[in-house]
Design a protein around this motif. Structure first.
Motif, short mmCIF file in Angstrom:
data_model
loop_
_atom_site.label_atom_id
_atom_site.label_comp_id
_atom_site.label_asym_id
_atom_site.label_seq_id
_atom_site.Cartn_x
_atom_site.Cartn_y
_atom_site.Cartn_z
N THR A 36 57.52 7.20 -38.15
CA THR A 36 58.08 8.07 -38.97
C THR A 36 59.22 9.10 -38.01
OG1 THR A 36 57.63 9.77 -40.80
CG2 THR A 36 56.48 9.75 -39.14
N VAL A 37 60.18 9.32 -38.98
CA VAL A 37 61.44 10.15 -38.23
C VAL A 37 61.61 11.30 -39.20
CG1 VAL A 37 63.87 10.19 -37.13
CG2 VAL A 37 62.27 8.07 -37.11
N GLY A 38 61.43 12.49 -38.46
CA GLY A 38 61.76 13.44 -39.27
C GLY A 38 61.27 15.02 -38.87
N ARG A 39 61.54 16.06 -39.74
CA ARG A 39 60.96 17.28 -39.23
C ARG A 39 59.55 17.28 -39.78
NH1 ARG A 39 61.88 22.82 -38.67
NH2 ARG A 39 60.83 24.20 -40.23
N LEU A 40 58.49 17.74 -38.80
CA LEU A 40 57.12 17.93 -39.57
C LEU A 40 56.91 19.19 -40.14
CD1 LEU A 40 57.14 15.43 -36.98
CD2 LEU A 40 54.86 16.59 -36.61
N ARG A 64 49.71 0.72 -33.72
CA ARG A 64 50.01 1.99 -33.08
C ARG A 64 51.00 2.51 -34.07
NH1 ARG A 64 46.54 0.16 -30.71
NH2 ARG A 64 46.14 0.38 -28.28
N PHE A 65 51.13 3.97 -33.87
CA PHE A 65 52.02 4.63 -34.82
C PHE A 65 52.60 5.87 -34.28
CE2 PHE A 65 48.06 3.16 -36.86
CZ PHE A 65 48.60 2.54 -37.96
N LEU A 66 53.93 5.97 -34.55
CA LEU A 66 54.90 6.72 -33.75
C LEU A 66 55.30 7.63 -34.48
CD1 LEU A 66 56.69 7.20 -31.21
CD2 LEU A 66 58.29 5.47 -32.22
N VAL A 67 55.30 9.13 -34.16
CA VAL A 67 55.79 10.16 -34.80
C VAL A 67 56.96 10.76 -34.16
CG1 VAL A 67 55.37 12.52 -35.93
CG2 VAL A 67 53.55 10.82 -35.84
N VAL A 68 58.17 10.64 -34.69
CA VAL A 68 59.44 11.17 -33.95
C VAL A 68 60.05 12.44 -34.92
CG1 VAL A 68 61.67 10.73 -33.28
CG2 VAL A 68 60.11 8.86 -33.39
N GLY A 69 59.89 13.49 -34.08
CA GLY A 69 60.60 15.01 -34.55
C GLY A 69 59.63 15.99 -34.32
N ASP A 70 60.23 17.13 -34.53
CA ASP A 70 59.34 18.48 -34.12
C ASP A 70 59.19 19.21 -35.64
OD1 ASP A 70 58.15 20.39 -32.77
OD2 ASP A 70 59.72 20.72 -31.46
N GLY A 71 58.48 20.44 -35.38
CA GLY A 71 58.49 21.01 -36.59
C GLY A 71 57.19 22.08 -36.70
N PRO A 72 57.05 22.86 -37.57
CA PRO A 72 56.12 23.92 -37.78
C PRO A 72 54.47 23.19 -37.72
CG PRO A 72 56.96 23.88 -39.64
CD PRO A 72 58.00 22.89 -38.89
N MET A 73 54.46 21.81 -38.33
CA MET A 73 53.35 21.15 -38.47
C MET A 73 52.92 20.45 -37.23
SD MET A 73 53.11 20.26 -42.73
CE MET A 73 51.22 19.73 -42.32
#
Length: 199
Positions: A36-40, A64-73
């Motif tokens: 997933t790509v986006g703001r957390l 496997r699972f990939l989280v791309v992005g930053d954010g408050p969560m």
């Protein structure tokens, strides 16, 4: 006149070798990979992504699972993954400038938002030939044709999202034809050139 977003397809035509990107992330070359790509943030549903990851991992232990992005969560999401026993399966890449390379390394892009406009992450994934599993919110229905370019599920329905991802991971080629159909759809209607002409 409704003018949809457009994607610069040239960004996805000369990406790095996906095997090298996976190696740098510590993800096995042959493992089924959804990202997933986006703001957390709450509206993007990072907790739903992790719930789906847990469900699918039970049937596909090599996934496997990939989280791309930053954010408050981000801190909460890391802790949630650890508490669910997904620590070794989920990679948090943080904010990155090489998103096309990361998307090219995925088999499936997941969008778990509770609300959207026309999500650029879905457009870009389709432009990169990736399969898409998304919640049926905002403009996703315009982009994702069920069984043709990907699959849609009701917002917050982890079971339906997991079933779609399981279906793709169970195919020998993980649904390559859906990715090809998505790329062709973007080429026909959702390029940045088409957007500029429409304006």
């Amino acid at each position: 006149e409704v003018i949809p977003n457009g994607v610069d397809l040239s960004r996805f035509e000369s990406t790095r070798d996906p095997a090298l990107t996976r190696r740098d992330l510590g993800i096995p070359a042959g493992a089924p990979l959804a990202g997933t790509v986006g703001r957390l943030s709450w509206e993007k549903g990072p907790e739903l992504f992790l719930e789906v990851a847990g469900r699918v991992s039970a049937r596909h232990p090599d996934a496997r699972f990939l989280v791309v992005g930053d954010g408050p969560m981000l801190p909460e999401s890391r802790e949630r993954a650890r508490a669910a026993g997904l620590g070794a399966r989920v990679t948090f890449a943080g904010f990155r400038q090489d998103v096309p390379d990361l998307v090219a390394a995925m088999d499936v892009l997941m969008l778990t938002s509770s609300q959207e406009g026309m999500p650029n992450s879905v457009l870009e994934a389709m432009g990169a030939g990736r399969r898409v599993v998304a919640t049926d919110v905002g403009g996703c229905r315009e982009l994702v044709e069920p069984g043709v370019t990907g699959y849609l599920a009701p917002a917050t329905d982890a079971g339906a999202l997991a079933a779609h991802l399981d279906r793709l991971f169970s195919l020998p080629d993980r649904g390559r034809s859906l990715g090809e159909a998505g790329r062709e759809k973007v080429r026909r209607r959702y390029t940045v050139e088409s957007m500029i002409r429409a304006y």
